[in-house]
Design a protein around this motif. Sequence first.
Motif, PDB file in Angstrom:
ATOM      1  N   UNK A 137       5.175  25.163  54.825  1.00 51.98           N
ATOM      2  CA  UNK A 137       5.455  24.047  53.912  1.00 51.98           C
ATOM      3  C   UNK A 137       5.153  24.473  52.472  1.00 51.98           C
ATOM      4  N   UNK A 138       3.987  25.105  52.281  1.00 51.49           N
ATOM      5  CA  UNK A 138       3.600  25.527  50.933  1.00 51.49           C
ATOM      6  C   UNK A 138       4.472  26.691  50.450  1.00 51.49           C
ATOM      7  N   UNK A 139       4.817  27.591  51.358  1.00 51.65           N
ATOM      8  CA  UNK A 139       5.675  28.741  50.980  1.00 51.65           C
ATOM      9  C   UNK A 139       7.019  28.247  50.440  1.00 51.65           C
ATOM     10  N   UNK A 140       7.525  27.201  51.092  1.00 50.23           N
ATOM     11  CA  UNK A 140       8.808  26.648  50.637  1.00 50.23           C
ATOM     12  C   UNK A 140       8.654  26.071  49.234  1.00 50.23           C
ATOM     13  N   UNK A 141       7.498  25.421  48.971  1.00 48.72           N
ATOM     14  CA  UNK A 141       7.209  24.868  47.645  1.00 48.72           C
ATOM     15  C   UNK A 141       7.159  25.975  46.599  1.00 48.72           C
ATOM     16  N   UNK A 142       6.505  27.093  46.960  1.00 43.80           N
ATOM     17  CA  UNK A 142       6.378  28.229  46.029  1.00 43.80           C
ATOM     18  C   UNK A 142       7.764  28.806  45.713  1.00 43.80           C
ATOM     19  N   UNK A 143       8.588  28.912  46.774  1.00 38.67           N
ATOM     20  CA  UNK A 143       9.938  29.460  46.576  1.00 38.67           C
ATOM     21  C   UNK A 143      10.729  28.575  45.626  1.00 38.67           C
ATOM     22  N   UNK A 144      10.563  27.257  45.801  1.00 40.56           N
ATOM     23  CA  UNK A 144      11.279  26.318  44.931  1.00 40.56           C
ATOM     24  C   UNK A 144      10.776  26.433  43.494  1.00 40.56           C
ATOM     25  N   UNK A 158       4.946  16.915  48.080  1.00 38.19           N
ATOM     26  CA  UNK A 158       4.414  15.558  47.876  1.00 38.19           C
ATOM     27  C   UNK A 158       2.903  15.527  48.035  1.00 38.19           C
ATOM     28  N   UNK A 159       2.409  16.400  48.909  1.00 37.90           N
ATOM     29  CA  UNK A 159       0.974  16.431  49.167  1.00 37.90           C
ATOM     30  C   UNK A 159       0.553  17.854  49.503  1.00 37.90           C
ATOM     31  N   UNK A 213       3.743  30.270  40.890  1.00 37.34           N
ATOM     32  CA  UNK A 213       2.795  29.284  40.345  1.00 37.34           C
ATOM     33  C   UNK A 213       1.377  29.852  40.329  1.00 37.34           C
ATOM     34  N   UNK A 214       0.557  29.406  39.377  1.00 42.85           N
ATOM     35  CA  UNK A 214      -0.814  29.932  39.281  1.00 42.85           C
ATOM     36  C   UNK A 214      -1.729  29.239  40.291  1.00 42.85           C
ATOM     37  N   UNK A 215      -1.383  27.990  40.634  1.00 41.89           N
ATOM     38  CA  UNK A 215      -2.193  27.302  41.652  1.00 41.89           C
ATOM     39  C   UNK A 215      -1.303  26.344  42.446  1.00 41.89           C
ATOM     40  N   UNK A 216      -1.855  25.872  43.546  1.00 41.09           N
ATOM     41  CA  UNK A 216      -1.073  24.964  44.390  1.00 41.09           C
ATOM     42  C   UNK A 216      -0.862  23.615  43.709  1.00 41.09           C
ATOM     43  N   UNK A 217      -1.825  23.258  42.840  1.00 39.87           N
ATOM     44  CA  UNK A 217      -1.732  21.972  42.138  1.00 39.87           C
ATOM     45  C   UNK A 217      -0.438  21.895  41.316  1.00 39.87           C
ATOM     46  N   UNK A 218      -0.006  23.052  40.811  1.00 37.31           N
ATOM     47  CA  UNK A 218       1.223  23.092  39.999  1.00 37.31           C
ATOM     48  C   UNK A 218       2.435  22.595  40.796  1.00 37.31           C
ATOM     49  N   UNK A 219       2.432  22.922  42.087  1.00 38.92           N
ATOM     50  CA  UNK A 219       3.549  22.509  42.952  1.00 38.92           C
ATOM     51  C   UNK A 219       3.620  20.989  43.010  1.00 38.92           C
ATOM     52  N   UNK A 220       2.444  20.404  43.107  1.00 39.91           N
ATOM     53  CA  UNK A 220       2.375  18.946  43.205  1.00 39.91           C
ATOM     54  C   UNK A 220       2.767  18.309  41.857  1.00 39.91           C
ATOM     55  N   UNK A 221       2.291  18.966  40.767  1.00 41.05           N
ATOM     56  CA  UNK A 221       2.600  18.440  39.420  1.00 41.05           C
ATOM     57  C   UNK A 221       4.107  18.359  39.198  1.00 41.05           C
TER      58      UNK A 221
END
Lengths: 270, 298
Positions: B231-238, B260-261, B247-255
């Motif tokens: 799930x997170x890997x897909x977020x990073x790819x996007x 979504x979470x 991204x520098x942190x996972x929080x950036x994905x959410x920002x």
Amino acid sequence: MQLLWPIALITFKEGIRNRSIYGISLLALLMLIANFIISDMIGHEVGKVAVDIALSAVSFSGLLLVLFVGINLMAKDLDRKTIYMVLAKPISRAQYIFGKFLGITLLIITCLGILSCFAAVSLLLIKLGHQHYFQRFSWPLVCLSFSFIALMLILVSALSFLFASFTSTSFVTFILTIISYIIGVSLSDVKALVEAPQAVGIKVSPVTVKVVQGAYYIFPNLSFFDIKIQAAHGLPVPPSYIIGVVAYSVVYTLIVLTLASLIFRKKEFP
Amino acid sequence: MNMGRFFPVILLLALIPLYFSTLSTLSLMNKRLPKGDEVNVVLPSPILKITSLDFDGLSSDILYLKTLVFYGSTFVGKDANKQQRKLKESEFNWIYDMLKASTDLDPYFLDPYLFANGILTWEANKIRETNKLLEKGNHYRDWDYWLPFFLGFNHFYFLGDNEKGAEYLMEASKKPGASPLYGHLAARLAYKSNKVENAIIFLENMLEKTDDKTMRKDYETRLKALKAILFLEKGVAAYKEKTGRNPSSLAKLQELGLVEWLPVDPYGGEFYIDKDGSIKTTSDLRDMKKTQSNQENP
């Protein structure tokens, strides 16, 4: 044969009346009950473990039967001097040995038949409860294994006759029979080990190798009769192997019995 | 009144409580006796074959059960609070030796292979040793698709050898009763390197075929963690597609609303983005609670 039969029948009757049989049967029953508990602890191969335990219970109880009842039947005649009464009849000593052996063979087959029935019931019940885990299970192989156990025990019993023919007490016969059994079942493994000792990082002297190789031809190779693993996993046993095992056991048993009767002929009774 | 008649009964009534009290005291004292390690040396297989006499199969069962009981005894606490202490290297070595001996005595026995694969890979990191065991099993149990399937997974996931992994999976797919998915998975392994996604497909299959409760729980937790990583890997790819960098942190994905979470690591660790943009976790996919409780009770 007509002369052998009465001796065989009386030996069989004497054996079946022996109280040790109850104890041995009880032990076998307990082992078969344990089978239910142990099989339940296994995740996948319930069938294999159930067959292992059932066959081992029959084999072990059968061995106790040969050691405690079989040897006793032979020794009792000598200890209680009832042999004089038998030998006073018009039968030769060889006929006496063969008759006795026939009786003990009958006893082994009967007792093993009963034990095997118990074992089969325990297997059947476990199978009903764990149908899914008995896919490679095969009744013919399990029955074949029971028969091989019987053949092995008859051979061990013949060996006890040989020892009884030259020893003076039943205890010595017992010890010699048990040693021969241990040697017999582990002989091929010991031979494999001394011929390739590097497997466990030990050194074996050439003399030991020769002794073991010599023993290989003298003692019976009882591992031939052990097809428990094949029965447990439903692995094929070719008919030629079955014929081979039967031929081996018959020939070895006859050699041992003939030797026993030869020695017994010269034996002097006190 | 005749005391003699009642004496044996009175004696018995007095002796029975005495028996139970001595039994409990003695078992306590016995536990405190200085002893060697519970796990000890395992005899070499050729010797075991000799000592097991006519009962090779039974000895194999006993060795396997002994290992199983030992592994079960490493779980402490009751039912829901049951936690496993971290096993020592020597204990893992003993488990391996026992399973090896058990399968030497009866190389057709499936359970020790499955147990080795479940315990010695993920927890003890003994991949090569486990593969050796599985290869032995695969050689003997030539009708079985499980063992080449596990070998395929271990090569792909732990050793990063996709080619060999695909080879074993192809072998598994040809065995009777094998899932048609294996061939498909083998093809995927051969051409792509979607490690996490493929691992999820593997694990879902393993879960489907496992009845053992402990193993199932283990697989379920691992599957949950891997799904979170995917799930997170897909977020990073996007994110990378949008911004052109990691991204520098996972929080950036959410920002940025790409996820979504932020999922929680079921092993008690925290997910983070490594320098190369891959998703890692501080637990390293091993139970953090286990390590902590072990530190508290050395």
